[in-house]
Design an enzyme around this catalytic site. Sequence first.
Site, mmCIF file in Angstrom:
data_model
loop_
_atom_site.group_PDB
_atom_site.id
_atom_site.type_symbol
_atom_site.label_atom_id
_atom_site.label_comp_id
_atom_site.label_asym_id
_atom_site.label_seq_id
_atom_site.Cartn_x
_atom_site.Cartn_y
_atom_site.Cartn_z
ATOM 1 C CB CYS A 20 -24.639 19.515 -20.826
ATOM 2 S SG CYS A 20 -24.774 20.495 -22.700
ATOM 3 C CD GLU A 21 -27.468 13.850 -25.005
ATOM 4 O OE1 GLU A 21 -27.010 12.733 -24.363
ATOM 5 O OE2 GLU A 21 -28.412 13.961 -25.712
ATOM 6 C CG HIS A 22 -27.648 19.363 -26.437
ATOM 7 N ND1 HIS A 22 -28.967 19.671 -25.629
ATOM 8 C CD2 HIS A 22 -28.006 18.190 -26.911
ATOM 9 C CE1 HIS A 22 -29.898 18.886 -25.778
ATOM 10 N NE2 HIS A 22 -29.382 18.008 -26.528
ATOM 11 C CG HIS A 23 -23.680 23.556 -25.284
ATOM 12 N ND1 HIS A 23 -25.098 23.046 -24.529
ATOM 13 C CD2 HIS A 23 -23.955 24.165 -26.373
ATOM 14 C CE1 HIS A 23 -25.751 23.782 -25.435
ATOM 15 N NE2 HIS A 23 -25.323 24.722 -26.374
ATOM 16 C CD GLN B 24 -31.565 19.156 -14.522
ATOM 17 O OE1 GLN B 24 -30.738 20.099 -14.948
ATOM 18 N NE2 GLN B 24 -32.220 19.513 -13.552
ATOM 19 C CG HIS C 8 -27.523 22.757 -17.293
ATOM 20 N ND1 HIS C 8 -27.591 21.537 -17.896
ATOM 21 C CD2 HIS C 8 -28.492 22.511 -16.187
ATOM 22 C CE1 HIS C 8 -28.502 20.766 -17.397
ATOM 23 N NE2 HIS C 8 -28.924 21.391 -16.421
ATOM 24 C CB CYS D 199 -24.216 24.910 -21.962
ATOM 25 S SG CYS D 199 -25.773 23.954 -21.475
HETATM 26 ZN ZN ZN Z 1 -25.701 22.335 -22.818
#
Ligand code: ZN
Length: 181
Positions: free
Chosen positions: A73-76, A114, A142, A144
Amino acid sequence: MDKEKIEQAVRLFLEGIGEDPNREGLLGTPDRVARMCSEIYGGLGQDAGQYLHTTFEAKNNELILEIDLYSVCEHHLLPFYGKAHIAYIPDGRVAGLSKLARTIEVFAKRPQIQEQLTAQTADALMEHLKPKGVMVVIEAEHMCMTMRGVRKPGTKTLTYVCRGVFENNDELINRVLMMVR
Ligand code: ZN
Protein backbone atom coordinates in the site's frame (compact mmCIF):
# COMPACT_ATOMS: atom_id res chain seq x y z
CA MET A 1 17.29 0.98 -7.95
CA ASP A 2 19.62 2.93 -5.63
CA LYS A 3 20.57 0.31 -3.04
CA GLU A 4 22.89 2.71 -1.19
CA LYS A 5 20.11 5.27 -0.75
CA ILE A 6 17.66 2.65 0.52
CA GLU A 7 20.20 1.47 3.10
CA GLN A 8 20.78 5.04 4.31
CA ALA A 9 17.04 5.59 4.55
CA VAL A 10 16.51 2.40 6.56
CA ARG A 11 19.24 3.40 9.00
CA LEU A 12 17.66 6.85 9.40
CA PHE A 13 14.22 5.32 9.79
CA LEU A 14 15.44 2.99 12.54
CA GLU A 15 16.97 5.97 14.34
CA GLY A 16 13.74 7.88 13.85
CA ILE A 17 11.62 5.29 15.61
CA GLY A 18 14.10 5.25 18.49
CA GLU A 19 16.07 2.17 17.57
CA ASP A 20 19.82 1.72 17.50
CA PRO A 21 20.74 0.75 13.93
CA ASN A 22 24.13 -0.43 15.18
CA ARG A 23 22.86 -3.09 17.54
CA GLU A 24 23.67 -6.58 16.43
CA GLY A 25 20.21 -7.67 15.32
CA LEU A 26 19.77 -4.63 13.07
CA LEU A 27 23.23 -4.44 11.52
CA GLY A 28 22.27 -6.42 8.42
CA THR A 29 18.77 -4.98 8.15
CA PRO A 30 19.45 -2.05 5.77
CA ASP A 31 21.14 -4.44 3.33
CA ARG A 32 18.33 -6.99 3.63
CA VAL A 33 15.63 -4.37 3.07
CA ALA A 34 17.46 -2.94 0.06
CA ARG A 35 17.75 -6.37 -1.56
CA MET A 36 14.10 -7.11 -0.79
CA CYS A 37 13.07 -3.83 -2.44
CA SER A 38 14.47 -4.89 -5.80
CA GLU A 39 12.07 -7.82 -5.62
CA ILE A 40 8.91 -6.31 -4.15
CA TYR A 41 9.21 -3.04 -6.08
CA GLY A 42 10.67 -4.66 -9.19
CA GLY A 43 7.65 -3.70 -11.29
CA LEU A 44 8.65 -0.01 -11.25
CA GLY A 45 9.78 1.02 -14.70
CA GLN A 46 8.55 -2.22 -16.24
CA ASP A 47 6.13 -2.23 -19.15
CA ALA A 48 3.26 -4.72 -19.00
CA GLY A 49 3.30 -4.88 -22.78
CA GLN A 50 6.50 -6.93 -22.75
CA TYR A 51 4.56 -9.94 -21.47
CA LEU A 52 1.66 -9.56 -23.86
CA HIS A 53 3.46 -9.34 -27.19
CA THR A 54 3.21 -13.04 -27.88
CA THR A 55 -0.36 -14.13 -28.45
CA PHE A 56 -1.92 -17.13 -30.10
CA GLU A 57 -5.17 -17.80 -31.85
CA ALA A 58 -8.13 -19.15 -29.88
CA LYS A 59 -11.75 -19.81 -30.69
CA ASN A 60 -14.41 -17.90 -28.78
CA ASN A 61 -13.72 -19.17 -25.28
CA GLU A 62 -14.20 -17.20 -22.11
CA LEU A 63 -11.41 -17.37 -19.67
CA ILE A 64 -11.09 -16.82 -15.95
CA LEU A 65 -7.84 -17.01 -14.06
CA GLU A 66 -7.05 -16.81 -10.34
CA ILE A 67 -3.71 -15.41 -9.23
CA ASP A 68 -2.18 -15.04 -5.77
CA LEU A 69 -1.47 -11.38 -5.28
CA TYR A 70 1.03 -9.50 -3.12
CA SER A 71 1.48 -5.74 -3.20
CA VAL A 72 2.36 -2.81 -0.95
CA CYS A 73 0.00 0.00 0.00
CA GLU A 74 1.45 3.33 -1.07
CA HIS A 75 -0.08 5.21 1.85
CA HIS A 76 1.55 3.16 4.62
CA LEU A 77 4.11 0.95 2.85
CA LEU A 78 2.49 -2.09 4.40
CA PRO A 79 1.54 -5.19 2.42
CA PHE A 80 -1.83 -6.02 1.03
CA TYR A 81 -2.40 -9.48 -0.34
CA GLY A 82 -5.10 -11.76 -1.58
CA LYS A 83 -6.46 -13.04 -4.86
CA ALA A 84 -6.77 -11.45 -8.24
CA HIS A 85 -9.17 -12.81 -10.83
CA ILE A 86 -8.89 -11.94 -14.47
CA ALA A 87 -11.87 -12.74 -16.69
CA TYR A 88 -11.66 -11.96 -20.33
CA ILE A 89 -13.41 -12.71 -23.56
CA PRO A 90 -10.81 -12.85 -26.34
CA ASP A 91 -11.41 -11.53 -29.80
CA GLY A 92 -9.50 -14.28 -31.55
CA ARG A 93 -6.15 -13.88 -29.78
CA VAL A 94 -5.13 -14.92 -26.26
CA ALA A 95 -1.96 -14.61 -24.20
CA GLY A 96 -0.39 -17.45 -22.23
CA LEU A 97 -1.77 -17.84 -18.70
CA SER A 98 1.59 -17.21 -17.07
CA LYS A 99 1.84 -13.98 -19.04
CA LEU A 100 -1.40 -12.75 -17.48
CA ALA A 101 0.07 -13.41 -14.05
CA ARG A 102 3.25 -11.55 -15.02
CA THR A 103 1.16 -8.61 -16.22
CA ILE A 104 -0.54 -8.09 -12.88
CA GLU A 105 2.84 -8.45 -11.12
CA VAL A 106 4.25 -5.53 -13.11
CA PHE A 107 1.65 -3.35 -11.40
CA ALA A 108 1.60 -5.15 -8.04
CA LYS A 109 5.34 -4.81 -7.50
CA ARG A 110 5.29 -1.11 -6.81
CA PRO A 111 3.72 1.13 -4.18
CA GLN A 112 0.04 0.76 -5.00
CA ILE A 113 -3.56 1.33 -4.12
CA GLN A 114 -5.90 -1.56 -4.79
CA GLU A 115 -8.34 0.38 -6.98
CA GLN A 116 -5.53 1.57 -9.22
CA LEU A 117 -3.93 -1.86 -9.45
CA THR A 118 -7.28 -3.29 -10.58
CA ALA A 119 -7.76 -0.62 -13.25
CA GLN A 120 -4.16 -0.67 -14.53
CA THR A 121 -4.33 -4.44 -15.03
CA ALA A 122 -7.63 -4.25 -16.92
CA ASP A 123 -6.41 -1.37 -19.09
CA ALA A 124 -3.14 -3.12 -19.98
CA LEU A 125 -5.03 -6.23 -21.08
CA MET A 126 -7.43 -4.14 -23.17
CA GLU A 127 -4.57 -2.24 -24.78
CA HIS A 128 -2.31 -5.16 -25.60
CA LEU A 129 -4.70 -8.09 -26.19
CA LYS A 130 -7.61 -6.10 -27.60
CA PRO A 131 -10.19 -8.59 -26.30
CA LYS A 132 -13.96 -8.12 -26.47
CA GLY A 133 -13.90 -7.40 -22.76
CA VAL A 134 -12.00 -7.72 -19.52
CA MET A 135 -13.05 -7.85 -15.90
CA VAL A 136 -10.49 -7.79 -13.10
CA VAL A 137 -11.55 -8.59 -9.53
CA ILE A 138 -9.19 -8.21 -6.58
CA GLU A 139 -9.99 -9.32 -3.07
CA ALA A 140 -7.28 -8.36 -0.60
CA GLU A 141 -6.48 -7.92 3.05
CA HIS A 142 -4.62 -4.73 3.91
CA MET A 143 -2.17 -4.86 6.77
CA CYS A 144 -2.68 -1.10 7.28
CA MET A 145 -6.29 -1.86 8.19
CA THR A 146 -5.87 -5.09 10.14
CA MET A 147 -2.50 -4.61 11.87
CA ARG A 148 -3.31 -1.13 13.16
CA GLY A 149 -6.52 -2.32 14.75
CA VAL A 150 -8.84 -0.08 12.73
CA ARG A 151 -10.69 -3.16 11.57
CA LYS A 152 -10.84 -6.78 12.52
CA PRO A 153 -8.25 -9.12 10.97
CA GLY A 154 -9.66 -10.96 7.99
CA THR A 155 -11.45 -7.93 6.62
CA LYS A 156 -11.19 -8.07 2.85
CA THR A 157 -11.52 -5.26 0.37
CA LEU A 158 -13.09 -6.11 -2.98
CA THR A 159 -12.50 -4.03 -6.08
CA TYR A 160 -13.49 -4.76 -9.64
CA VAL A 161 -13.10 -3.05 -12.96
CA CYS A 162 -15.00 -3.83 -16.17
CA ARG A 163 -13.96 -2.94 -19.67
CA GLY A 164 -15.46 -3.66 -23.08
CA VAL A 165 -18.45 -6.02 -23.17
CA PHE A 166 -18.43 -6.32 -19.35
CA GLU A 167 -19.26 -2.64 -18.95
CA ASN A 168 -22.85 -2.12 -17.79
CA ASN A 169 -23.60 -5.80 -18.33
CA ASP A 170 -24.94 -6.83 -14.92
CA GLU A 171 -25.57 -10.41 -15.98
CA LEU A 172 -21.96 -10.91 -17.08
CA ILE A 173 -20.58 -9.07 -14.04
CA ASN A 174 -22.67 -11.09 -11.61
CA ARG A 175 -21.63 -14.32 -13.30
CA VAL A 176 -17.97 -13.49 -12.74
CA LEU A 177 -18.53 -12.33 -9.16
CA MET A 178 -20.42 -15.56 -8.40
CA MET A 179 -17.54 -17.61 -9.79
CA VAL A 180 -14.82 -15.84 -7.86
CA ARG A 181 -16.41 -15.57 -4.42
ZN1 ZN B 1 -2.56 1.69 3.67
